[in-house]
Design an enzyme around this catalytic site. Structure first.
Site, short mmCIF file in Angstrom:
data_model
loop_
_atom_site.label_atom_id
_atom_site.label_comp_id
_atom_site.label_asym_id
_atom_site.label_seq_id
_atom_site.Cartn_x
_atom_site.Cartn_y
_atom_site.Cartn_z
N LYS A 128 0.89 -1.17 0.00
CA LYS A 128 0.00 0.00 0.00
C LYS A 128 0.93 1.21 0.00
O LYS A 128 2.04 1.12 0.51
CB LYS A 128 -0.87 0.03 1.26
CG LYS A 128 -2.06 -0.89 1.23
CD LYS A 128 -3.01 -0.45 2.32
CE LYS A 128 -3.86 -1.59 2.83
NZ LYS A 128 -4.45 -1.25 4.14
N HIS A 131 2.32 6.91 2.70
CA HIS A 131 1.77 8.25 2.51
C HIS A 131 2.37 9.22 3.52
O HIS A 131 3.17 8.83 4.37
CB HIS A 131 0.25 8.24 2.57
CG HIS A 131 -0.30 7.58 3.79
ND1 HIS A 131 -0.32 8.20 5.00
CD2 HIS A 131 -0.83 6.35 3.96
CE1 HIS A 131 -0.85 7.38 5.88
NE2 HIS A 131 -1.17 6.26 5.28
N HIS A 134 2.69 8.51 7.19
CA HIS A 134 3.79 7.68 7.69
C HIS A 134 5.04 8.52 7.90
O HIS A 134 5.80 8.29 8.84
CB HIS A 134 4.10 6.54 6.71
CG HIS A 134 2.99 5.55 6.59
ND1 HIS A 134 2.38 5.28 5.39
CD2 HIS A 134 2.37 4.78 7.51
CE1 HIS A 134 1.44 4.37 5.58
NE2 HIS A 134 1.40 4.06 6.86
N1 ARG Z 1 0.20 0.20 9.28
C1 ARG Z 1 -0.82 1.01 9.84
C2 ARG Z 1 -1.28 2.06 8.81
O1 ARG Z 1 -0.56 2.40 7.93
C3 ARG Z 1 -0.36 1.74 11.08
C4 ARG Z 1 -0.02 0.83 12.23
C5 ARG Z 1 0.04 1.55 13.52
N2 ARG Z 1 0.37 0.72 14.66
C6 ARG Z 1 -0.43 -0.15 15.22
N3 ARG Z 1 0.02 -0.86 16.23
N4 ARG Z 1 -1.68 -0.32 14.83
O2 ARG Z 1 -2.38 2.55 8.90
#
Ligand code: ARG
Length: 585
Positions: A128, A131, A134
């Protein structure tokens, strides 16, 4: 003893207070609006309430009972405040002495006493797009990690990579249909995203594609070795790409174990929820009814979907329980935006589980979601989808052009430099522009990105602070050329300090407090704001006074020490923000 503690002791003595009340007095001290009104102020409102007297009368009485000492020059009542004027030379000795004593640790304190804080940040997804959210999470999280470490916490940096989920069904479907090994090796994550998007588009006109993707993901969940090998390869290549970017930014993690790493724990955790009667069946799914801290009902948290697949929330519950067992954290912080509901559900569900299982621990309350605002206006030459690598490249190239323009206009301030040096500087300035932009407002505010303004060498920008630092270093180069002492180390202090010198000393005194505010509010912006104030105080001083040419030797010695202290604190603050200090720009 810090200056405020000294002043609190003097006030305490005048009030006849016992020593245990001194920290309270110290906390109440504020800064008067201008130097003319003194250096510290003690408000008398609370005291007046206790004694049932007019605040102004209390202030006048208290001021008259404070005697001058080694640090306090005089105390003057001004309305309801007691304003204290410090002996500038003595106070400067103290502040500059503390900085020279340990320039890199000045402002740090062992608040944490080794307690563990788990910080979950960055967490990009495989297949994915990476963005801007992040990037902000990466940046704010890395800042908080440095800030907490500076204050004596043991920080565990977790990069909980998004390496599991139904998107892999689409990617594998697309790979089997169109996969090109060469493209995968070349562009890894970008290519995986292309595959995902292509399959997803196809599914919009052909519902059979979604079915096949679901089936493929199911096979992955069941451990089909061929599919698992593919997934492994996707993960590794993507992670290698992320690593290059992290290395470039100088950011590291203690763990890159993502969502997939808790797969083997999820079933047992779901079972715990069920056994404790916290989870209930609802239309074929398994959910936990939850409410927020104010008791308002939230949407139920889903542990398992009706098709049997476990959820993102279930994995986060399993992961949090595992973290607690492994690290016994005092805080478990998720730097993630726009998932407020998700985290409220997860924390509430964990709270219910702890209660039902009869734990004494308050640990679910130690979980926290540090969110942040939205960034508008970010795009690169390659378009709207933001790849951090492209953003860094573009920042570097633009920084280089800005410097070239500056150099053409003012070759004395921006001399010609060897190519290697120029590259290093452009990379650092580009990064400073991006990293500082992120924290130049409070984290919850939405911000608008604009290449030209973040790269300005004046104003509230990262490059401006680097430029100030380089200017300070330039003063030392000049001193060295004239054979003056250039360590910036202790020098005799003049009997009086000019207002601008004194104002700079006062700002330097406040560094530790700014770091603590940043930690407490989970707000790196406190540091950027502080550094901006520091740079302004330095410029006000430097525009008004000469350090070397035409100054008395005693003055030069003291001012070099002052500039050395400002440079050390500026560098230290920039380090907390992950920004490199430059000696030359
Ligand atoms: N990978 C997820 C996203 O991009 C964020 C993860 C954040 N951390 C967690 N423990 N849920 O939306």
């Amino acid at each position: 003893m810090p200056i405020t503690a000294h002043v609190a002791r003097a006030l305490g003595a005048a009030l006849g207070y016992a020593p245990e009340h001194l920290p309270e007095i110290e906390r109440a001290l504020t800064e008067p609006p201008s130097l003319a009104l003194g250096d510290l102020a003690f408000p008398c409102f609370q005291l007046a309430r206790q004694l049932r007297a007019a605040p102004a009368k209390i202030a006048a009485d208290l001021a008259s009972r404070i005697t001058a000492d080694t640090l306090i020059e005089r105390a003057v009542a001004q309305g309801p405040y007691v304003n204290l004027y410090l002996d500038r030379a003595a106070a400067a000795r103290q502040v500059l002495g503390a900085i020279a004593g340990d320039p890199e640790r000045y402002g740090s304190r062992n608040l944490g006493g080794g307690q563990v804080i788990v910080l979950d940040f960055s967490a990009p997804n495989i297949a994915k797009p990476f963005h801007f959210g992040h990037l902000r999470s990466t940046n704010i999280g890395a800042d908080l990690a440095r800030i907490f470490s500076f204050l004596g916490y043991r920080v565990v940096r977790k990069n909980y990579i998004g390496d599991w989920g139904t998107q892999f069904g689409f990617v594998i479907y697309a790979w089997q249909k169109w996969g090109d090994l060469h493209a995968l090796r070349q562009r890894a994550i970008e290519y995986l995203v292309e595959l995902y998007v292509r399959a997803y588009k196809e599914s919009e006109t052909d519902p059979g594609v979604r079915e096949q993707a679901r089936h493929l993901f199911l096979r992955l969940e069941q451990g089909d070795p061929d599919i698992a090998a593919l997934w492994q390869q996707f993960r590794e290549l993507s992670l290698a790409g992320f690593m290059r970017t992290y290395e470039r930014l100088g950011i590291g993690f203690d763990s890159y174990e993502g969502e997939a790493s808790v797969n083997h724990l999820v079933e047992a955790v779901i079972e715990r929820f069920r056994r404790a009667s916290v989870a209930v069946e609802s239309e074929g799914a398994l959910v936990v009814p939850v409410s927020d801290v104010l008791g308002r009902e939230l949407a139920p948290m889903m542990l398992r979907k009706s098709d049997g697949a476990s959820t993102y929330a279930a994995r986060d519950c399993a992961e949090a329980l595992d973290r607690f067992e492994r690290y016994g954290f005092s805080a478990n912080i998720y730097v993630v935006s726009r998932q407020e509901d998700h985290f409220a559900q997860v924390f509430a569900a964990l709270g219910k589980l702890a209660e039902a299982e009869g734990w004494e621990s308050r640990w679910p309350q130690t979980c926290e979601n540090v969110s942040f605002g939205y960034v508008r206006g970010m795009s690169t030459r390659k378009g709207e989808a933001v790849w951090l690598e492209d953003v860094l490249d573009e920042a570097r190239d633009r920084a280089r052009r800005v410097r070239e323009e500056k150099s053409a206009a003012n070759p004395r301030a921006f001399p010609e430099l060897p190519e290697e040096e120029l590259e290093r500087i452009s990379e650092s300035v580009g990064q400073a522009a991006l990293l500082y932009f992120d924290v130049s407002s409070r984290r919850m505010s939405d911000i608008t990105f604009d290449w030209d303004s973040v790269l300005q060498f004046e104003g509230n920008t990262g490059p401006y602070l680097q430029y100030c630092h380089a200017r300070m270093c330039g003063i030392f180069r000049k001193a060295a050329a004239q054979g003056l002492a250039t360590t910036g180390g202790p020098a005799p202090t003049p009997a009086t300090l000019a207002d601008e010198e004194w104002a700079l000393v006062l700002v330097l005194r406040g560094f530790g407090a700014a770091v603590e505010r940043a930690a407490e509010g989970r707000e790196p912006h406190e540091i950027s704001q502080y550094l901006h104030t520091l740079a302004s105080a330095f410029n006000a001083f430097y525009n008004r006074h000469t350090v070397i040419d035409g100054a008395e030797p005693l003055t030069t010695g003291f001012r070099l020490e002052l500039v050395g202290a400002a440079q050390a604190v500026l560098a230290s603050g920039l380090r907390l923000l992950g920004i490199r200090s430059l000696e030359l720009m």
